[in-house]
Scaffold this motif. Structure first.
Motif, PDB file in Angstrom:
ATOM      1  N   TYR A  60      -4.541   1.732   6.631  1.00 35.00           N
ATOM      2  CA  TYR A  60      -3.358   1.771   5.772  1.00 35.00           C
ATOM      3  C   TYR A  60      -3.352   3.006   4.873  1.00 35.00           C
ATOM      4  O   TYR A  60      -2.301   3.581   4.605  1.00 35.00           O
ATOM      5  CB  TYR A  60      -3.283   0.508   4.918  1.00 35.00           C
ATOM      6  CG  TYR A  60      -2.540  -0.624   5.576  1.00 35.00           C
ATOM      7  CD1 TYR A  60      -1.161  -0.577   5.731  1.00 35.00           C
ATOM      8  CD2 TYR A  60      -3.221  -1.734   6.052  1.00 35.00           C
ATOM      9  CE1 TYR A  60      -0.474  -1.614   6.334  1.00 35.00           C
ATOM     10  CE2 TYR A  60      -2.537  -2.784   6.667  1.00 35.00           C
ATOM     11  CZ  TYR A  60      -1.169  -2.707   6.804  1.00 35.00           C
ATOM     12  OH  TYR A  60      -0.485  -3.733   7.413  1.00 35.00           O
TER      13      TYR A  60
ATOM     14  N   GLY B 127      -5.304  -2.188  -2.841  1.00 34.00           N
ATOM     15  CA  GLY B 127      -6.447  -2.039  -1.952  1.00 34.00           C
ATOM     16  C   GLY B 127      -7.708  -2.688  -2.492  1.00 34.00           C
ATOM     17  O   GLY B 127      -8.454  -3.335  -1.754  1.00 34.00           O
TER      18      GLY B 127
ATOM     19  N   GLN C 281      -7.347  -6.452  -2.121  1.00 37.50           N
ATOM     20  CA  GLN C 281      -7.390  -6.838  -0.717  1.00 37.50           C
ATOM     21  C   GLN C 281      -8.844  -6.946  -0.255  1.00 37.50           C
ATOM     22  O   GLN C 281      -9.202  -7.862   0.495  1.00 37.50           O
ATOM     23  CB  GLN C 281      -6.639  -5.822   0.147  1.00 37.50           C
ATOM     24  CG  GLN C 281      -5.129  -5.906   0.049  1.00 37.50           C
ATOM     25  CD  GLN C 281      -4.587  -7.244   0.516  1.00 37.50           C
ATOM     26  OE1 GLN C 281      -5.017  -7.788   1.534  1.00 37.50           O
ATOM     27  NE2 GLN C 281      -3.646  -7.784  -0.229  1.00 37.50           N
ATOM     28  N   PHE C 282      -9.676  -6.022  -0.727  1.00 37.65           N
ATOM     29  CA  PHE C 282     -11.083  -6.030  -0.325  1.00 37.65           C
ATOM     30  C   PHE C 282     -11.918  -6.979  -1.186  1.00 37.65           C
ATOM     31  O   PHE C 282     -12.567  -7.898  -0.673  1.00 37.65           O
ATOM     32  CB  PHE C 282     -11.664  -4.617  -0.408  1.00 37.65           C
ATOM     33  CG  PHE C 282     -13.127  -4.557  -0.044  1.00 37.65           C
ATOM     34  CD1 PHE C 282     -13.516  -4.547   1.280  1.00 37.65           C
ATOM     35  CD2 PHE C 282     -14.095  -4.512  -1.031  1.00 37.65           C
ATOM     36  CE1 PHE C 282     -14.861  -4.506   1.624  1.00 37.65           C
ATOM     37  CE2 PHE C 282     -15.432  -4.476  -0.700  1.00 37.65           C
ATOM     38  CZ  PHE C 282     -15.819  -4.468   0.627  1.00 37.65           C
TER      39      PHE C 282
ATOM     40  N   PRO D 202       0.808  -1.230   0.000  1.00 35.97           N
ATOM     41  CA  PRO D 202       0.000   0.000   0.000  1.00 35.97           C
ATOM     42  C   PRO D 202       0.839   1.276   0.000  1.00 35.97           C
ATOM     43  O   PRO D 202       0.575   2.210   0.756  1.00 35.97           O
ATOM     44  CB  PRO D 202      -0.795  -0.129   1.308  1.00 35.97           C
ATOM     45  CG  PRO D 202       0.152  -0.828   2.226  1.00 35.97           C
ATOM     46  CD  PRO D 202       0.898  -1.817   1.353  1.00 35.97           C
TER      47      PRO D 202
ATOM     48  N   ARG E 124      -9.625  -1.946   8.138  1.00 36.70           N
ATOM     49  CA  ARG E 124      -8.178  -2.167   8.139  1.00 36.70           C
ATOM     50  C   ARG E 124      -7.521  -1.448   6.970  1.00 36.70           C
ATOM     51  O   ARG E 124      -6.448  -0.851   7.102  1.00 36.70           O
ATOM     52  CB  ARG E 124      -7.894  -3.665   8.081  1.00 36.70           C
ATOM     53  CG  ARG E 124      -6.446  -4.037   8.319  1.00 36.70           C
ATOM     54  CD  ARG E 124      -6.288  -5.537   8.335  1.00 36.70           C
ATOM     55  NE  ARG E 124      -4.902  -5.909   8.572  1.00 36.70           N
ATOM     56  CZ  ARG E 124      -4.451  -7.141   8.475  1.00 36.70           C
ATOM     57  NH1 ARG E 124      -5.280  -8.138   8.161  1.00 36.70           N
ATOM     58  NH2 ARG E 124      -3.175  -7.409   8.685  1.00 36.70           N
ATOM     59  N   LEU E 125      -8.166  -1.490   5.816  1.00 39.53           N
ATOM     60  CA  LEU E 125      -7.636  -0.791   4.646  1.00 39.53           C
ATOM     61  C   LEU E 125      -7.653   0.721   4.872  1.00 39.53           C
ATOM     62  O   LEU E 125      -6.719   1.418   4.472  1.00 39.53           O
ATOM     63  CB  LEU E 125      -8.444  -1.150   3.398  1.00 39.53           C
ATOM     64  CG  LEU E 125      -8.341  -2.607   2.936  1.00 39.53           C
ATOM     65  CD1 LEU E 125      -9.264  -2.849   1.748  1.00 39.53           C
ATOM     66  CD2 LEU E 125      -6.913  -2.972   2.585  1.00 39.53           C
TER      67      LEU E 125
ATOM     68  N   THR F 195     -10.349  -8.593   2.793  1.00 39.64           N
ATOM     69  CA  THR F 195      -9.793  -7.818   3.901  1.00 39.64           C
ATOM     70  C   THR F 195     -10.815  -6.794   4.391  1.00 39.64           C
ATOM     71  O   THR F 195     -11.504  -6.160   3.590  1.00 39.64           O
ATOM     72  CB  THR F 195      -8.509  -7.094   3.458  1.00 39.64           C
ATOM     73  OG1 THR F 195      -7.557  -8.070   3.033  1.00 39.64           O
ATOM     74  CG2 THR F 195      -7.903  -6.272   4.596  1.00 39.64           C
TER      75      THR F 195
ATOM     76  N   THR G  48     -12.604   5.430   1.756  1.00 37.86           N
ATOM     77  CA  THR G  48     -11.863   4.302   1.193  1.00 37.86           C
ATOM     78  C   THR G  48     -12.614   3.685   0.020  1.00 37.86           C
ATOM     79  O   THR G  48     -12.016   3.343  -1.005  1.00 37.86           O
ATOM     80  CB  THR G  48     -11.603   3.240   2.277  1.00 37.86           C
ATOM     81  OG1 THR G  48     -10.909   3.848   3.371  1.00 37.86           O
ATOM     82  CG2 THR G  48     -10.772   2.091   1.741  1.00 37.86           C
TER      83      THR G  48
END
Length: 200
Positions: A172, A155, A158-159, A48, A168-169, A164, A181
């Protein structure tokens, strides 16, 4: 689905993440004979980091890392300490870069940069922006892509791919809200995995 690229007056046009794993693979295949570019792309979509932080990495910072190791950096923009993981594809890309280095040195008095320009000095974010656009165009991707697409791709997947947690993202990305986000990653309703998709 693409981001709404009609900016308000004074706003900048958003770049998009690379949404499909098949397109990521196509770009990697495109870059297989260009170790620096392949490493830049691979590290960019697996961590990231803002492009300025990615370009600040030195060869010595990462050459010794093994899969699962952590890399600690201080972000150029915020000054904050950020700890990120280094996975096996990053290790492979750096190892391949190490055996193909044409400019194993940095600017005068500084450690060797990981991603030198063809002149041997530090690669500029504007150059990364151009090459990312060219890679996406070369494989026929429609939309708006650039340097920040690398971080957004990390990102997004990750999602949307790995599940994820969005909070949490947000941490970051230093975002104040989940909505920020979602907007940053150009996430649409179809990107949300159903909680009923997982059988027990």
């Amino acid at each position: 689905m693409t981001c709404d690229n009609r900016p308000r007056k004074g706003a900048r046009i958003k770049v998009e993440p690379i949404r499909y794993l098949a397109d990521i693979k196509r770009i990697k295949n495109l870059l297989v004979q260009r170790p620096r570019d392949l490493a830049l792309f691979t590290l960019g979509i697996n961590m990231p980091l803002r492009v300025s932080d990615l370009l600040s990495l030195t060869y010595g910072q990462v050459a010794h890392l093994e899969p699962g190791a952590s890399l600690v950096i201080h972000e150029n923009r915020t000054g904050r300490r950020l700890k990120v993981g280094f996975n096996h594809v990053c290790c492979e890309a750096v190892a391949n870069l190490g055996t193909n280095r044409h400019h194993p040195y940095g600017p005068a008095g500084k450690p060797p940069v990981l991603f030198p320009s063809r002149r041997g000095d530090v690669l500029l974010p504007s150059s990364v922006h151009r090459v990312v656009k060219s890679w996406c165009k070369a494989i026929g991707l429609d939309g708006n892509y650039g340097a920040n697409s690398l971080r957004k791709t990390w990102g997004y997947h990750q999602f949307a791919t790995f599940g994820t947690d969005l909070s949490r993202l947000s941490t970051y990305f230093h975002h104040a809200t989940r909505r920020q986000t979602l907007d940053y990653l150009c996430l649409e309703p179809q990107d949300f995995k159903s909680i009923f998709d997982h059988a027990l």
